[in-house]
Design an enzyme around this catalytic site. Structure first.
Site, mmCIF file in Angstrom:
data_model
loop_
_atom_site.group_PDB
_atom_site.id
_atom_site.type_symbol
_atom_site.label_atom_id
_atom_site.label_comp_id
_atom_site.label_asym_id
_atom_site.label_seq_id
_atom_site.Cartn_x
_atom_site.Cartn_y
_atom_site.Cartn_z
ATOM 1 N NE ARG A 44 -4.228 -1.800 1.879
ATOM 2 C CZ ARG A 44 -4.998 -2.386 2.778
ATOM 3 N NH1 ARG A 44 -4.671 -2.323 4.055
ATOM 4 N NH2 ARG A 44 -6.095 -3.020 2.421
ATOM 5 C CE LYS A 216 -15.311 -14.155 11.655
ATOM 6 N NZ LYS A 216 -15.663 -13.052 12.585
ATOM 7 N N GLY A 369 -6.612 -6.738 0.103
ATOM 8 C CA GLY A 369 -6.548 -7.454 1.366
ATOM 9 C C GLY A 369 -5.544 -8.593 1.364
ATOM 10 N N GLY A 393 -12.362 -4.663 1.378
ATOM 11 C CA GLY A 393 -13.740 -4.390 1.761
ATOM 12 C C GLY A 393 -14.428 -3.419 0.825
#
Length: 424
Positions: A44, A216, A369, A393
């Site tokens: 990043r 998840k 991510g 996200g």
């Protein structure tokens, strides 16, 4: 209204002007050795350089706002941006000042004095903006108060450049509110991310394959339901695959399982059985650890004492065959615990299959991510993919069709543009 970009700002002229840049410098740190750890993935930081360098080379006085981690209730020495300032300075080839003091860690007398002392081509990095609880406050007035202090750092002739795509899905002071106070522009990174995601949603070439991993199902439910009607296939791996396997009535042993999502996964499998693709074999271990002994078992033969840590070679082969025919690929989430070498083969295999498809002309997007971190950690050339996002996200929410506050505000009129209409 169209979004103004960095090119528009540079054309207007920035020499001698203060420019506040919201960058995404939220890099992973290894804090095991002390209070301030080493940066383990500088991706990043590297991605933030083009916008900052363009402004600095044009003579702007640049003030950078960014966050690191999720500090709770105030400053945390382990989440200071000091290591980032040093790394950013090396990439920019110039000194990066750090602002902040014990009394005013983000904005205040020290930051204001340093900002006022900047000369053309200087850069100042503010301390972790989330050290100020107003940054993430749900109270509009509290956020706006911080935004005003941020805007003050670049003066009345200042401008705001949004270049932190990883946070544009957050309605936060340095992302949203400050854009209501200053002339606002999309930085190189944000503009490119928007272009790529628009291509994924509006002009997608078929066959379109989606690869989803991570831990998840609940984190990916929205994007699964949104893309299941648009994609030709959705590959499910990572920890989330075990909830899907449990929904098929299979035992998953000690593997990660979201009990409350089993019924939802059963519905998804019923509704989208012709799109969803699950692993056929799993690499298991006896514990969640790098030194666990890997064993490959069929997806329907996970023992009660086993924990699934990666997809197996049969699954990699099956998924690679599917991906080889794709014209468009979106990947978000690793296939296993790639940080453990013994359980990295699934992620590597899928990544290499996507890279191979790209080499044959497919348009591929790595959705930020952990997926982007895996590409770099496994040594796969970033140029083997069409685009590597910096915002996991944010990418998912865009693909779900949600409004991203940090993008929406950039499309609003510049401050003062509609004053005449309001006065008439």
């Amino acid at each position: 209204m169209a979004i103004h970009t960095l090119e528009n700002l540079l054309a207007e002229g920035v020499s001698g002007r203060g420019v506040l840049v919201r960058s995404d410098l939220n890099v992973p740190l290894d804090n095991s050795a002390g209070q301030q750890g080493a940066i383990t993935d500088p991706g990043r930081i590297a991605a933030s350089v083009p916008t900052l360098a363009a402004l600095l080379n044009a003579g702007a006085k640049v003030v950078v706002a960014a966050h690191l981690g999720r500090p709770r209730g105030g400053p945390d020495p382990k989440l200071s941006l000091a290591p980032v300032a040093a790394a950013l300075g090396e990439r920019l080839g110039r000194h990066v000042q750090m602002a902040g003091s014990d009394r005013s860690p983000v904005v205040g007398a020290d930051a204001l004095a340093r900002a006022e002392g900047l000369t053309d081509g200087d850069v100042l990095l503010l301390e972790n903006v989330r050290f100020d609880p107003r940054e993430t406050s749900k109270d509009d007035g509290e956020r706006l108060a911080l935004a005003r202090q941020l805007a003050e750092l670049v003066g009345p002739a200042g401008a705001f450049v949004s270049d932190g795509f990883g946070v544009v899905h957050r309605k936060q002071a340095s992302v949203y509110d400050v854009a209501t106070l200053l002339p606002h522009y999309a930085g190189t990174l944000v503009a490119e991310e928007i272009r790529v995601l628009e291509q994924l949603t509006s002009s997608t070439k078929r066959p379109y394959a989606v690869v989803l991993g991570g831990s998840k199902v609940s984190d990916k439910l929205g994007v699964i339901e949104s893309l299941a009607t648009k994609a030709d296939s959705i590959v499910i791996g990572g920890g989330m695959c075990f909830t899907f396997l449990a929904a098929q009535g299979l035992s998953v042993g000690k593997s990660l399982l979201e009990e409350e999502m089993v019924q939802t996964c059963r519905r998804l499998l019923d509704d989208y059985h012709d799109v969803l693709r699950l692993p056929v074999d799993i690499v298991v271990g006896e514990k969640f650890a790098a030194d666990a002994t890997p064993r490959t078992v069929a997806a329907d033969a996970i023992g009660d004492d086993a924990i699934g840590l990666d997809i197996g070679p049969g699954s990699v082969k099956r998924f690679a065959t599917l991906l080889s025919n794709a014209s468009t690929v979106f990947w978000n989430g690793p296939m296993g615990v790639f940080e453990f070498p013994a359980f990295a083969a699934g992620t590597r295999g899928v990544a290499e299959a996507i890279a191979a498809a790209t080499g044959k002309g497919a348009f591929s997007v790595v959705g930020g991510g952990d997926s982007a971190a895996a590409v770099r950690a496994l040594g796969i050339p970033e140029g083997d993919f069409s685009h590597i996002s910096t915002g996991g996200g944010a990418s998912l929410e865009y693909l779900e069709g949600k409004t991203l506050p940090g993008i929406e505000v950039l499309s609003q009129p510049q401050p003062g543009e509609n004053k005449g209409a309001a006065d008439s």
